[in-house]
Design a protein around this motif. Sequence first.
Motif, PDB file in Angstrom:
ATOM      1  N   HIS A 108      46.646  38.172  43.554  1.00  0.00           N
ATOM      2  CA  HIS A 108      45.950  37.308  44.520  1.00  0.00           C
ATOM      3  C   HIS A 108      46.181  35.840  44.164  1.00  0.00           C
ATOM      4  O   HIS A 108      47.087  35.212  44.675  1.00  0.00           O
ATOM      5  N   ASP A 126      43.613  39.539  38.105  1.00  0.00           N
ATOM      6  CA  ASP A 126      42.841  39.159  39.289  1.00  0.00           C
ATOM      7  C   ASP A 126      42.696  40.337  40.255  1.00  0.00           C
ATOM      8  O   ASP A 126      42.396  40.161  41.428  1.00  0.00           O
ATOM      9  N   THR A 127      42.890  41.540  39.754  1.00  0.00           N
ATOM     10  CA  THR A 127      42.833  42.742  40.579  1.00  0.00           C
ATOM     11  C   THR A 127      42.244  43.901  39.786  1.00  0.00           C
ATOM     12  O   THR A 127      42.337  43.934  38.550  1.00  0.00           O
ATOM     13  N   ARG A 149      40.530  42.413  44.987  1.00  0.00           N
ATOM     14  CA  ARG A 149      41.188  41.310  44.297  1.00  0.00           C
ATOM     15  C   ARG A 149      40.340  40.052  44.469  1.00  0.00           C
ATOM     16  O   ARG A 149      39.715  39.862  45.502  1.00  0.00           O
ATOM     17  N   ALA A 150      40.342  39.199  43.487  1.00  0.00           N
ATOM     18  CA  ALA A 150      39.593  37.937  43.568  1.00  0.00           C
ATOM     19  C   ALA A 150      40.236  36.927  42.625  1.00  0.00           C
ATOM     20  O   ALA A 150      40.747  37.297  41.557  1.00  0.00           O
ATOM     21  N   LYS A 168      38.922  39.789  37.287  1.00  0.00           N
ATOM     22  CA  LYS A 168      38.987  39.152  38.602  1.00  0.00           C
ATOM     23  C   LYS A 168      37.711  38.392  38.934  1.00  0.00           C
ATOM     24  O   LYS A 168      36.604  38.749  38.519  1.00  0.00           O
ATOM     25  N   GLY A 169      37.882  37.321  39.719  1.00  0.00           N
ATOM     26  CA  GLY A 169      36.758  36.614  40.310  1.00  0.00           C
ATOM     27  C   GLY A 169      35.989  35.694  39.391  1.00  0.00           C
ATOM     28  O   GLY A 169      34.903  35.241  39.752  1.00  0.00           O
ATOM     29  N   GLU A 171      35.553  32.163  36.920  1.00  0.00           N
ATOM     30  CA  GLU A 171      35.986  30.787  36.719  1.00  0.00           C
ATOM     31  C   GLU A 171      35.502  30.321  35.353  1.00  0.00           C
ATOM     32  O   GLU A 171      34.304  30.413  35.051  1.00  0.00           O
ATOM     33  N   LYS A 186      32.062  37.173  34.171  1.00  0.00           N
ATOM     34  CA  LYS A 186      31.207  36.212  34.877  1.00  0.00           C
ATOM     35  C   LYS A 186      31.701  34.804  34.594  1.00  0.00           C
ATOM     36  O   LYS A 186      32.441  34.568  33.639  1.00  0.00           O
ATOM     37  N   ASN A 187      31.284  33.866  35.429  1.00  0.00           N
ATOM     38  CA  ASN A 187      31.710  32.482  35.279  1.00  0.00           C
ATOM     39  C   ASN A 187      31.182  31.874  33.983  1.00  0.00           C
ATOM     40  O   ASN A 187      30.057  32.173  33.548  1.00  0.00           O
TER      41      ASN A 187
END
Length: 207
Positions: A108, A126-127, A149-150, A168-169, A171, A186-187
Amino acid sequence: MQQAIILFFKGLRILIRNLLQPIDYIMSYIIFYINGVHFSTFKNQGWPRVNVGSGGKCVIGYGFRSNNREMSNPIGRFNRCSIVVGNRGSLIIGNNVGISSTAIVCHHHIEIGDNVKIGGNVVIYDTDFHSLNLESRIDSKTDKEETIRAPVKIGKYAFIGGHSTILKGVEIGDNAIVGACSVVTKNIPENEIWAGNPIRFVRKNNL
Protein backbone atom coordinates in the motif's frame (compact mmCIF):
# COMPACT_ATOMS: atom_id res chain seq x y z
CA MET A 1 53.75 -14.27 17.13
CA GLN A 2 50.10 -14.26 18.14
CA GLN A 3 49.90 -10.48 17.80
CA ALA A 4 51.31 -10.67 14.28
CA ILE A 5 48.70 -13.27 13.27
CA ILE A 6 45.91 -11.15 14.76
CA LEU A 7 47.08 -8.07 12.86
CA PHE A 8 47.36 -10.10 9.66
CA PHE A 9 43.78 -11.34 9.81
CA LYS A 10 42.44 -7.92 10.79
CA GLY A 11 44.22 -6.44 7.81
CA LEU A 12 42.88 -9.25 5.61
CA ARG A 13 39.29 -8.47 6.63
CA ILE A 14 39.78 -4.81 5.79
CA LEU A 15 41.33 -5.73 2.44
CA ILE A 16 38.45 -8.07 1.55
CA ARG A 17 35.89 -5.41 2.52
CA ASN A 18 37.63 -2.81 0.35
CA LEU A 19 37.91 -5.21 -2.59
CA LEU A 20 34.20 -6.03 -2.34
CA GLN A 21 33.04 -2.40 -2.27
CA PRO A 22 33.05 -1.82 -6.05
CA ILE A 23 31.31 -5.16 -6.62
CA ASP A 24 28.67 -4.27 -4.02
CA TYR A 25 28.11 -0.91 -5.68
CA ILE A 26 27.78 -2.33 -9.19
CA MET A 27 25.42 -5.13 -8.13
CA SER A 28 23.27 -2.76 -6.06
CA TYR A 29 23.12 -0.25 -8.92
CA ILE A 30 21.98 -2.94 -11.35
CA ILE A 31 19.36 -4.29 -8.93
CA PHE A 32 17.95 -0.82 -8.26
CA TYR A 33 17.99 0.10 -11.94
CA ILE A 34 16.24 -3.00 -13.32
CA ASN A 35 13.54 -2.67 -10.65
CA GLY A 36 12.80 0.94 -11.59
CA VAL A 37 13.94 2.32 -8.23
CA HIS A 38 14.48 6.08 -8.13
CA PHE A 39 17.73 6.36 -6.17
CA SER A 40 20.63 8.69 -5.50
CA THR A 41 23.84 8.01 -3.58
CA PHE A 42 24.16 4.83 -1.53
CA LYS A 43 26.70 2.63 0.21
CA ASN A 44 25.70 -1.00 0.51
CA GLN A 45 27.70 -3.78 2.11
CA GLY A 46 26.61 -6.67 -0.04
CA TRP A 47 23.44 -6.03 -2.03
CA PRO A 48 19.77 -6.23 -1.06
CA ARG A 49 17.01 -8.31 -2.61
CA VAL A 50 14.66 -5.93 -4.42
CA ASN A 51 11.37 -6.73 -6.13
CA VAL A 52 9.21 -3.84 -7.33
CA GLY A 53 5.94 -4.76 -9.05
CA SER A 54 5.03 -3.40 -12.48
CA GLY A 55 2.77 -0.72 -11.00
CA GLY A 56 4.78 -0.15 -7.82
CA LYS A 57 6.85 2.87 -6.88
CA CYS A 58 10.09 2.90 -4.90
CA VAL A 59 12.06 6.06 -4.13
CA ILE A 60 15.28 6.03 -2.09
CA GLY A 61 16.93 9.31 -1.05
CA TYR A 62 20.62 10.15 -0.95
CA GLY A 63 23.03 8.65 1.56
CA PHE A 64 21.18 5.32 1.77
CA ARG A 65 23.11 2.53 3.54
CA SER A 66 22.30 -1.14 3.93
CA ASN A 67 24.13 -4.08 5.48
CA ASN A 68 23.51 -7.32 3.60
CA ARG A 69 26.56 -9.37 4.48
CA GLU A 70 27.26 -11.00 7.82
CA MET A 71 30.76 -9.56 8.10
CA SER A 72 29.44 -6.02 7.58
CA ASN A 73 27.22 -6.07 10.69
CA PRO A 74 27.58 -9.35 12.62
CA ILE A 75 24.77 -8.86 15.13
CA GLY A 76 23.10 -12.27 14.73
CA ARG A 77 20.18 -13.75 12.77
CA PHE A 78 21.84 -12.75 9.55
CA ASN A 79 19.68 -12.09 6.48
CA ARG A 80 20.16 -9.98 3.40
CA CYS A 81 17.93 -6.88 3.28
CA SER A 82 14.71 -7.42 1.35
CA ILE A 83 12.65 -4.65 -0.28
CA VAL A 84 9.36 -5.77 -1.80
CA VAL A 85 6.89 -3.34 -3.38
CA GLY A 86 3.64 -4.71 -4.78
CA ASN A 87 1.93 -3.60 -7.98
CA ARG A 88 -0.07 -0.98 -6.08
CA GLY A 89 2.55 -0.17 -3.48
CA SER A 90 4.46 3.05 -2.88
CA LEU A 91 7.65 3.00 -0.80
CA ILE A 92 9.37 6.29 -0.02
CA ILE A 93 12.70 6.17 1.84
CA GLY A 94 14.16 9.53 2.84
CA ASN A 95 17.73 10.77 2.93
CA ASN A 96 20.50 9.27 5.08
CA VAL A 97 18.55 6.15 6.07
CA GLY A 98 20.41 3.07 7.30
CA ILE A 99 19.10 -0.51 7.47
CA SER A 100 20.60 -3.90 8.38
CA SER A 101 19.12 -7.29 7.46
CA THR A 102 15.77 -5.51 7.21
CA ALA A 103 12.65 -6.68 5.40
CA ILE A 104 10.26 -4.05 4.03
CA VAL A 105 7.06 -5.29 2.37
CA CYS A 106 4.92 -2.56 0.85
CA HIS A 107 1.57 -3.39 -0.76
CA HIS A 108 0.00 0.00 0.00
CA HIS A 109 2.20 2.86 1.24
CA ILE A 110 5.26 3.05 3.49
CA GLU A 111 7.14 6.26 4.16
CA ILE A 112 10.44 6.43 6.07
CA GLY A 113 11.70 9.89 6.97
CA ASP A 114 15.19 11.38 6.79
CA ASN A 115 17.96 10.22 9.12
CA VAL A 116 16.14 7.10 10.32
CA LYS A 117 18.18 4.20 11.70
CA ILE A 118 16.63 0.74 11.46
CA GLY A 119 18.30 -2.04 13.45
CA GLY A 120 19.09 -5.58 12.43
CA ASN A 121 16.29 -7.92 11.36
CA VAL A 122 13.52 -5.35 11.65
CA VAL A 123 10.45 -6.12 9.52
CA ILE A 124 7.97 -3.51 8.28
CA TYR A 125 4.64 -4.64 6.82
CA ASP A 126 1.76 -2.49 5.58
CA THR A 127 -0.41 -5.55 4.88
CA ASP A 128 -1.87 -8.58 6.65
CA PHE A 129 -0.89 -10.68 3.58
CA HIS A 130 -4.11 -12.71 3.93
CA SER A 131 -7.76 -12.13 4.77
CA LEU A 132 -8.76 -12.44 8.41
CA ASN A 133 -11.90 -14.27 7.33
CA LEU A 134 -11.38 -18.03 7.31
CA GLU A 135 -13.81 -18.65 4.45
CA SER A 136 -12.17 -15.98 2.30
CA ARG A 137 -8.73 -17.51 2.82
CA ILE A 138 -9.86 -20.74 1.17
CA ASP A 139 -10.12 -19.02 -2.22
CA SER A 140 -6.99 -17.24 -3.43
CA LYS A 141 -8.99 -14.50 -5.18
CA THR A 142 -11.15 -13.52 -2.20
CA ASP A 143 -8.17 -13.98 0.09
CA LYS A 144 -6.24 -11.36 -1.87
CA GLU A 145 -9.21 -9.01 -2.34
CA GLU A 146 -10.12 -8.95 1.36
CA THR A 147 -6.59 -8.55 2.72
CA ILE A 148 -6.42 -5.45 4.91
CA ARG A 149 -3.72 -2.91 4.06
CA ALA A 150 -2.93 0.41 5.74
CA PRO A 151 -0.06 2.91 5.41
CA VAL A 152 2.99 3.01 7.65
CA LYS A 153 4.91 6.20 8.39
CA ILE A 154 8.19 6.50 10.29
CA GLY A 155 9.15 10.07 11.15
CA LYS A 156 12.58 11.64 10.71
CA TYR A 157 15.36 10.83 13.18
CA ALA A 158 13.48 7.80 14.51
CA PHE A 159 15.47 4.77 15.70
CA ILE A 160 13.99 1.28 15.40
CA GLY A 161 15.68 -1.31 17.63
CA GLY A 162 16.78 -4.66 16.25
CA HIS A 163 14.34 -7.53 15.66
CA SER A 164 11.29 -5.29 15.96
CA THR A 165 8.12 -5.76 13.91
CA ILE A 166 6.19 -2.76 12.59
CA LEU A 167 2.70 -3.61 11.39
CA LYS A 168 0.19 -1.91 9.12
CA GLY A 169 -1.52 1.37 9.92
CA VAL A 170 0.97 2.77 12.44
CA GLU A 171 2.73 6.11 12.57
CA ILE A 172 5.99 6.54 14.47
CA GLY A 173 6.75 10.17 15.29
CA ASP A 174 9.90 12.18 14.72
CA ASN A 175 12.81 11.26 17.01
CA ALA A 176 10.89 8.35 18.53
CA ILE A 177 12.74 5.23 19.69
CA VAL A 178 11.40 1.69 19.45
CA GLY A 179 13.10 -0.77 21.79
CA ALA A 180 14.56 -4.02 20.48
CA CYS A 181 12.21 -6.94 19.79
CA SER A 182 9.11 -4.74 20.00
CA VAL A 183 5.86 -5.36 18.11
CA VAL A 184 4.44 -2.03 16.97
CA THR A 185 0.67 -2.10 16.49
CA LYS A 186 -0.20 1.44 17.59
CA ASN A 187 0.97 4.97 16.91
CA ILE A 188 4.02 6.28 18.76
CA PRO A 189 4.19 10.05 19.40
CA GLU A 190 7.31 12.01 18.58
CA ASN A 191 10.14 12.25 21.12
CA GLU A 192 9.03 9.17 23.07
CA ILE A 193 10.55 5.76 23.81
CA TRP A 194 8.30 2.71 23.48
CA ALA A 195 9.13 -0.99 23.84
CA GLY A 196 7.69 -4.44 24.38
CA ASN A 197 5.14 -6.90 23.03
CA PRO A 198 2.61 -5.45 23.00
CA ILE A 199 4.45 -2.17 22.75
CA ARG A 200 4.00 0.34 25.57
CA PHE A 201 5.26 3.75 26.59
CA VAL A 202 8.57 3.79 28.48
CA ARG A 203 9.52 7.44 28.85
CA LYS A 204 10.09 10.70 27.01
CA ASN A 205 13.12 10.85 24.76
CA ASN A 206 14.95 13.89 26.08
CA LEU A 207 16.57 15.93 23.33
